[in-house]
Design a protein around this motif. Structure first.
Motif, PDB file in Angstrom:
ATOM      1  N   PHE A 203       0.826  -1.198   0.000  1.00  0.00           N
ATOM      2  CA  PHE A 203       0.000   0.000   0.000  1.00  0.00           C
ATOM      3  C   PHE A 203       0.869   1.260   0.000  1.00  0.00           C
ATOM      4  N   ALA A 204       2.065   1.146  -0.577  1.00  0.00           N
ATOM      5  CA  ALA A 204       2.999   2.272  -0.554  1.00  0.00           C
ATOM      6  C   ALA A 204       2.423   3.517  -1.220  1.00  0.00           C
ATOM      7  N   GLU A 205       1.532   3.343  -2.222  1.00  0.00           N
ATOM      8  CA  GLU A 205       0.976   4.495  -2.918  1.00  0.00           C
ATOM      9  C   GLU A 205      -0.414   4.860  -2.415  1.00  0.00           C
ATOM     10  N   SER A 206      -0.918   4.131  -1.433  1.00  0.00           N
ATOM     11  CA  SER A 206      -2.286   4.348  -0.986  1.00  0.00           C
ATOM     12  C   SER A 206      -2.306   5.161   0.293  1.00  0.00           C
ATOM     13  N   ARG A 207      -3.213   6.119   0.341  1.00  0.00           N
ATOM     14  CA  ARG A 207      -3.396   6.913   1.559  1.00  0.00           C
ATOM     15  C   ARG A 207      -4.881   6.963   1.890  1.00  0.00           C
ATOM     16  N   GLU A 208      -5.597   5.901   1.586  1.00  0.00           N
ATOM     17  CA  GLU A 208      -7.035   5.891   1.815  1.00  0.00           C
ATOM     18  C   GLU A 208      -7.356   5.793   3.297  1.00  0.00           C
ATOM     19  N   ALA A 209      -8.532   6.270   3.662  1.00  0.00           N
ATOM     20  CA  ALA A 209      -9.044   6.146   5.025  1.00  0.00           C
ATOM     21  C   ALA A 209     -10.238   5.198   4.975  1.00  0.00           C
ATOM     22  N   LEU A 210     -10.120   4.080   5.683  1.00  0.00           N
ATOM     23  CA  LEU A 210     -11.159   3.064   5.668  1.00  0.00           C
ATOM     24  C   LEU A 210     -11.929   3.102   6.981  1.00  0.00           C
ATOM     25  N   PRO A 211     -13.188   3.525   6.983  1.00  0.00           N
ATOM     26  CA  PRO A 211     -13.959   3.540   8.230  1.00  0.00           C
ATOM     27  C   PRO A 211     -14.168   2.120   8.762  1.00  0.00           C
ATOM     28  N   LEU A 212     -13.957   1.938  10.060  1.00  0.00           N
ATOM     29  CA  LEU A 212     -14.184   0.645  10.709  1.00  0.00           C
ATOM     30  C   LEU A 212     -15.481   0.632  11.499  1.00  0.00           C
ATOM     31  N   GLY A 213     -15.924   1.786  11.912  1.00  0.00           N
ATOM     32  CA  GLY A 213     -17.124   1.924  12.724  1.00  0.00           C
ATOM     33  C   GLY A 213     -17.209   3.359  13.185  1.00  0.00           C
TER      34      GLY A 213
ATOM     35  N   GLY B  94     -16.400   6.477  14.894  1.00  0.00           N
ATOM     36  CA  GLY B  94     -15.238   6.917  15.661  1.00  0.00           C
ATOM     37  C   GLY B  94     -13.996   6.092  15.449  1.00  0.00           C
ATOM     38  N   ALA B  95     -13.985   5.227  14.437  1.00  0.00           N
ATOM     39  CA  ALA B  95     -12.837   4.353  14.197  1.00  0.00           C
ATOM     40  C   ALA B  95     -12.490   4.335  12.718  1.00  0.00           C
ATOM     41  N   VAL B  96     -11.178   4.388  12.409  1.00  0.00           N
ATOM     42  CA  VAL B  96     -10.755   4.449  11.015  1.00  0.00           C
ATOM     43  C   VAL B  96      -9.380   3.797  10.853  1.00  0.00           C
ATOM     44  N   LEU B  97      -9.195   3.147   9.717  1.00  0.00           N
ATOM     45  CA  LEU B  97      -7.901   2.610   9.317  1.00  0.00           C
ATOM     46  C   LEU B  97      -7.309   3.570   8.296  1.00  0.00           C
ATOM     47  N   LEU B  98      -6.194   4.198   8.657  1.00  0.00           N
ATOM     48  CA  LEU B  98      -5.524   5.180   7.805  1.00  0.00           C
ATOM     49  C   LEU B  98      -4.390   4.476   7.069  1.00  0.00           C
ATOM     50  N   ARG B  99      -4.627   4.110   5.837  1.00  0.00           N
ATOM     51  CA  ARG B  99      -3.630   3.399   5.050  1.00  0.00           C
ATOM     52  C   ARG B  99      -2.414   4.291   4.777  1.00  0.00           C
ATOM     53  N   GLY B 100      -1.229   3.789   5.120  1.00  0.00           N
ATOM     54  CA  GLY B 100       0.007   4.469   4.786  1.00  0.00           C
ATOM     55  C   GLY B 100       0.280   5.751   5.538  1.00  0.00           C
ATOM     56  N   GLN B 101      -0.439   6.015   6.622  1.00  0.00           N
ATOM     57  CA  GLN B 101      -0.279   7.277   7.358  1.00  0.00           C
ATOM     58  C   GLN B 101       1.144   7.458   7.876  1.00  0.00           C
ATOM     59  N   ALA B 102       1.797   6.363   8.283  1.00  0.00           N
ATOM     60  CA  ALA B 102       3.145   6.446   8.856  1.00  0.00           C
ATOM     61  C   ALA B 102       4.221   5.949   7.900  1.00  0.00           C
ATOM     62  N   LEU B 103       3.865   5.695   6.646  1.00  0.00           N
ATOM     63  CA  LEU B 103       4.796   5.063   5.721  1.00  0.00           C
ATOM     64  C   LEU B 103       6.043   5.900   5.479  1.00  0.00           C
ATOM     65  N   ASP B 104       5.892   7.205   5.324  1.00  0.00           N
ATOM     66  CA  ASP B 104       7.032   8.057   5.014  1.00  0.00           C
ATOM     67  C   ASP B 104       8.050   8.112   6.153  1.00  0.00           C
ATOM     68  N   GLN B 105       7.599   7.807   7.376  1.00  0.00           N
ATOM     69  CA  GLN B 105       8.495   7.864   8.537  1.00  0.00           C
ATOM     70  C   GLN B 105       8.863   6.475   9.054  1.00  0.00           C
TER      71      GLN B 105
ATOM     72  N   SER C 282      -6.242  13.440  12.237  1.00  0.00           N
ATOM     73  CA  SER C 282      -6.783  12.998  10.953  1.00  0.00           C
ATOM     74  C   SER C 282      -8.056  12.188  11.134  1.00  0.00           C
ATOM     75  N   ALA C 283      -8.160  11.497  12.270  1.00  0.00           N
ATOM     76  CA  ALA C 283      -9.328  10.660  12.538  1.00  0.00           C
ATOM     77  C   ALA C 283     -10.431  11.401  13.278  1.00  0.00           C
ATOM     78  N   GLY C 284     -10.213  12.691  13.548  1.00  0.00           N
ATOM     79  CA  GLY C 284     -11.245  13.481  14.208  1.00  0.00           C
ATOM     80  C   GLY C 284     -11.058  13.667  15.695  1.00  0.00           C
ATOM     81  N   TYR C 285      -9.826  13.465  16.179  1.00  0.00           N
ATOM     82  CA  TYR C 285      -9.546  13.623  17.605  1.00  0.00           C
ATOM     83  C   TYR C 285      -8.405  14.627  17.794  1.00  0.00           C
ATOM     84  N   PRO C 286      -8.676  15.925  17.648  1.00  0.00           N
ATOM     85  CA  PRO C 286      -7.620  16.929  17.814  1.00  0.00           C
ATOM     86  C   PRO C 286      -7.167  17.033  19.270  1.00  0.00           C
TER      87      PRO C 286
ATOM     88  N   VAL D 290      -4.299   2.591  12.773  1.00  0.00           N
ATOM     89  CA  VAL D 290      -5.698   2.459  13.163  1.00  0.00           C
ATOM     90  C   VAL D 290      -5.947   3.384  14.353  1.00  0.00           C
ATOM     91  N   VAL D 291      -7.016   4.169  14.279  1.00  0.00           N
ATOM     92  CA  VAL D 291      -7.402   5.070  15.368  1.00  0.00           C
ATOM     93  C   VAL D 291      -8.844   4.757  15.740  1.00  0.00           C
TER      94      VAL D 291
END
Length: 213
Positions: free
Chosen positions: A6-16, A18-29, A106-110, A176-177
């Motif tokens: 998923f190196a090129e993917s930055r999609e956000a997949l809702p799990l429920g 208040g919950a989300v899977l952020l694809r590749g959010q930490a990949l660059d680091q 990014s997931a709505g929890y500032p 995942v958040v």
């Protein structure tokens, strides 16, 4: 060598809610994050904790932050000193903190500022049964979970242990958040892909950030 599928993917997949899977959010680091782990382990080494019944947890763990999660025959809890060294846990690296804060926003929890980070190390034979993160005093803050290294099967269940769990493949750099209505959802890990990751070797690492106190 295991590719980062998923190196090129930055999609956000809702799990429920208040919950989300952020694809590749930490990949660059990813490489920088992994370089911090041996430094933490030099202060508080990885260990296999025991359960209340005396069983040995298959996942190897260490903590960083002002408090850390421990398990032994006295039960599950957070404490400020590493029981193996008698010293405070190492501080959470700034790189870890900035990632956790950014992912939560990014997931709505500032404004998320964790005080504990549990670092888990898995091999291909390690499993983590469905469980809730319930030992924290602050259940209003979200959980931020970062996957590094080998891919794995992440289980996302419901608010009851018997609820059917969905399986999501998580890869190096995925985050995942979950919080709010999903804060007490049962989750786990059913498999780690065998292989060799170019940055993590034969391991899967997971950074779990929490507001424990």
């Amino acid at each position: 060598m295991q590719p980062d599928l998923f190196a090129e993917s930055r999609e956000a997949l809702p799990l429920g809610p208040g919950a989300v899977l952020l694809r590749g959010q930490a990949l660059d680091q990813g490489q920088e994050l992994l370089r911090e782990i041996p430094r933490l382990a030099a202060i508080s080494p990885f260990r296999h904790m025991t359960t209340r019944s005396g069983g040995r947890l298959s996942v190897a763990m260490l903590n960083c932050g002002i408090t850390g999660w421990v398990s032994d025959r006295r039960g599950y809890r957070y404490q400020s000193l590493d029981p193996e060294t008698g010293r405070p846990w190492p501080p959470i690296p700034d790189l870890f903190l900035s990632l956790a804060t950014r992912a939560a926003e990014s997931a709505g929890y500032p404004g998320f500022l964790p005080d504990a980070c549990l670092v888990n190390r898995y091999d291909a034979d390690t499993r983590l049964s469905l469980h809730q993160d319930m030992d924290e005093r602050d259940h209003d803050a979200p959980i931020v979970s970062v996957s590094l290294g080998l891919s794995a099967g992440f289980l996302w269940g419901g608010l009851s242990r018997g609820d059917k769990a969905r399986r999501h493949r998580v890869h190096h750099g995925d985050v995942v958040v979950w919080g709010g209505p999903s804060r007490m959802v049962f989750h786990g890990l059913d498999s780690v892909e065998r292989g060799y990751h170019p940055d993590a070797g034969p391991w899967r690492y997971n950074l779990t950030f929490r507001k424990a106190r």
